[in-house]
Design an enzyme around this catalytic site. Structure first.
Site, PDB file in Angstrom:
ATOM      1  N   ASP A 139       0.831  -1.199   0.000  1.00 36.09           N
ATOM      2  CA  ASP A 139       0.000   0.000   0.000  1.00 36.09           C
ATOM      3  C   ASP A 139       0.871   1.256   0.000  1.00 36.09           C
ATOM      4  O   ASP A 139       2.055   1.211   0.329  1.00 36.09           O
ATOM      5  CB  ASP A 139      -0.911   0.019   1.238  1.00 36.09           C
ATOM      6  CG  ASP A 139      -2.040  -1.007   1.131  1.00 36.09           C
ATOM      7  OD1 ASP A 139      -2.340  -1.429  -0.007  1.00 36.09           O
ATOM      8  OD2 ASP A 139      -2.596  -1.370   2.177  1.00 36.09           O
ATOM      9  N   TYR A 193       6.320  -9.198   7.534  1.00 33.52           N
ATOM     10  CA  TYR A 193       5.929  -7.807   7.774  1.00 33.52           C
ATOM     11  C   TYR A 193       6.316  -7.386   9.182  1.00 33.52           C
ATOM     12  O   TYR A 193       6.418  -8.214  10.091  1.00 33.52           O
ATOM     13  CB  TYR A 193       4.399  -7.654   7.695  1.00 33.52           C
ATOM     14  CG  TYR A 193       3.809  -7.841   6.328  1.00 33.52           C
ATOM     15  CD1 TYR A 193       3.697  -6.768   5.452  1.00 33.52           C
ATOM     16  CD2 TYR A 193       3.323  -9.083   5.930  1.00 33.52           C
ATOM     17  CE1 TYR A 193       3.105  -6.939   4.203  1.00 33.52           C
ATOM     18  CE2 TYR A 193       2.744  -9.264   4.681  1.00 33.52           C
ATOM     19  CZ  TYR A 193       2.636  -8.177   3.821  1.00 33.52           C
ATOM     20  OH  TYR A 193       2.061  -8.348   2.587  1.00 33.52           O
ATOM     21  N   TYR A 211      -4.205  -9.615   3.701  1.00 28.78           N
ATOM     22  CA  TYR A 211      -4.351  -8.190   4.046  1.00 28.78           C
ATOM     23  C   TYR A 211      -4.000  -8.012   5.523  1.00 28.78           C
ATOM     24  O   TYR A 211      -4.755  -8.447   6.399  1.00 28.78           O
ATOM     25  CB  TYR A 211      -5.776  -7.720   3.791  1.00 28.78           C
ATOM     26  CG  TYR A 211      -6.208  -7.726   2.338  1.00 28.78           C
ATOM     27  CD1 TYR A 211      -5.728  -6.752   1.460  1.00 28.78           C
ATOM     28  CD2 TYR A 211      -7.101  -8.669   1.860  1.00 28.78           C
ATOM     29  CE1 TYR A 211      -6.134  -6.738   0.132  1.00 28.78           C
ATOM     30  CE2 TYR A 211      -7.512  -8.655   0.528  1.00 28.78           C
ATOM     31  CZ  TYR A 211      -7.030  -7.682  -0.329  1.00 28.78           C
ATOM     32  OH  TYR A 211      -7.440  -7.657  -1.643  1.00 28.78           O
TER      33      TYR A 211
END
Ligand SMILES: [Zn+2]
Ligand SMILES: [Zn+2]
Length: 434
Positions: A251, A315, A387
């Protein structure tokens, strides 16, 4: 029977030989001439013995008419022009076409080429009519012969698989045009700041034209990874346009750290191909917001490989919780999320542009680190396509389970970084590939 065609069409030696191109190690001219001479010899013998019939005389005339005048018989037959090649192999014609091609290619720096030969409709119809199982199309022969000559003139190699430039040519009409294939460069990028998109994101209001909202830039975000990487490459290659292919994307507000995300940039119609990638790398890295590493030349098939390979990810997320979070909570989170299947309906924030589907992805491992009573850090090793923001918030029950649902406390993702895009299916939480 194989000679019958000569009665209908006065095929030259080269074209007659091409009808049997897949037989004998000989050039088409040698093969065609040998076959005609052999037949002449038979007929001449028969005539001398007085055994020749009407058909022999007819064939004799047809062979002489096709330009193979080798008989000792006193025959005056005028040579007719060949309806298949119509002189496209003649020296001065080839010379003219070579010069034309070289002139067009002058503008380009390239390494390999291919000849694409195009035939007029009536020649295609003729081939269809006279074809034998051993025939090759005149297209093949012309392309091969012209390619050899051009290779010598240019001192460059023909390449069937990945030619830099295809020289399209219709030798009958003498039309020539170039198809300049794209140049592909691959590497990995790091995005060190938040607020830039991966590819150019046009302004939603004006769709790129420029308006008050976008400050007449036509873009929603001032810059993109694509633009920062493309600029020096476009300058060096003098390409017409470019296309950016990333192995997935992050993003706008997510950084891409570690050793970066794989990408390929496709430069359309480059004038220059032999560029110094080390120099380009330095040029890009001066920007400070985006860095590239391991730039190398790639092939078209690499683009497909990039798009189809699922990359696992690691992440780092900074999580904010509206209630106090205990060490116990964090232990529970690590336990509950280990090797856990996550069901996600398309997040609300992307529903306007994506179909409402359920995705199933897996979280393999999570490590946590408490920052203060309401904040903690998570390192998440999981499947690509999960997500993460919704994994944390739960997206009003659309993602199950979530950090919020496991803790039974509302949490949101405050910051997100990609630490690693894993190259293959293995890899531990520290981002090392095993
Ligand atoms: Zn011919
Ligand atoms: Zn606008």
């Amino acid at each position: 029977m194989m000679y019958e065609i000569l009665k209908k069409y006065p095929l030259c030696d080269r074209c007659f030989g091409r009808l049997f191109a897949k037989l004998l190690h000989a050039t088409n001219i040698e093969r065609g001439r040998a076959l005609k001479i052999y037949k002449l010899l038979e007929i001449e013998k028969k005539i001398n013995k007085g055994e020749a019939d009407e058909n022999d005389y007819e064939l004799l005339k047809a062979i002489l008419r096709s330009g193979c005048n080798k008989t000792r018989l006193n025959m005056e037959i005028k040579k007719e022009s060949c309806p298949w090649c119509r002189g496209i192999f003649e020296k001065d014609k080839i010379e003219r076409l070579l010069n034309k091609a070289i002139n067009l290619l002058k503008e380009y720096d390239f390494n390999t080429f291919l000849i694409g030969t195009h035939l007029p409709e009536d020649i295609k119809e003729l081939e269809e009519e006279i074809k034998t199982e051993y025939m090759e199309s005149i297209k093949q022969e012309f392309g091969r012969e012209f390619g050899k000559l051009l290779a010598i003139r240019l001192n460059k190699q023909p390449d069937k698989e990945n030619p830099d430039i295809v020289v399209h040519i219709n030798p009958y009409t003498e039309e020539i045009y170039l198809q300049v294939n794209p140049l592909f460069i691959k590497g990995r990028y790091r995005k060190l700041v938040r607020g830039i998109s991966q590819t150019i994101w046009l302004c939603g209001k004006c769709k790129g034209k420029g308006c008050e909202i976008c400050n007449y830039t036509g873009k929603k975000y001032p810059s993109s990874v694509e633009e920062i990487i493309a600029k020096p490459i476009m300058e060096a290659t003098k390409g017409k346009d470019e296309k950016f292919h990333g192995a997935g994307r992050e993003d706008v507000d997510v950084r891409m750290l570690g050793d970066g995300r794989p990408f390929i940039i496709e430069i359309k119609e480059p004038k220059i191909r032999n560029i110094d990638l080390k120099k380009i790398e330095e040029e890009i890295n001066k920007d400070g917001r985006v860095e590239v590493l391991n730039l190398s030349f790639a092939k078209r098939k690499d683009v497909i490989a990039y798009k189809n390979t699922p990359h696992k990810k690691t992440y780092r997320a900074l999580v904010e919780c509206s209630e106090k979070v205990s060490e116990e909570d964090l232990k529970k989170l690590e336990r509950e999320l280990e090797n856990r299947i996550i069901k996600q309906r398309t997040p609300k924030r992307v529903l306007h542009r994506r179909a409402d589907l359920e995705r199933i992805r897996k979280v393999y491992k999570v490590k946590t680190n408490k920052v203060d009573d309401n904040h903690f850090e998570m390192i998440i090793y999981c499947d690509g396509g999960l997500y993460i923001k919704e994994l944390i918030s739960g997206d009003d029950g659309r993602t199950k389970p979530s950090v919020s649902s496991i803790l039974n406390k509302p949490c949101i993702c405050k910051e997100l970084d990609v630490l690693k895009v894993h190259d293959n299916e293995t890899g531990d939480i520290n981002g090392r590939n095993e």
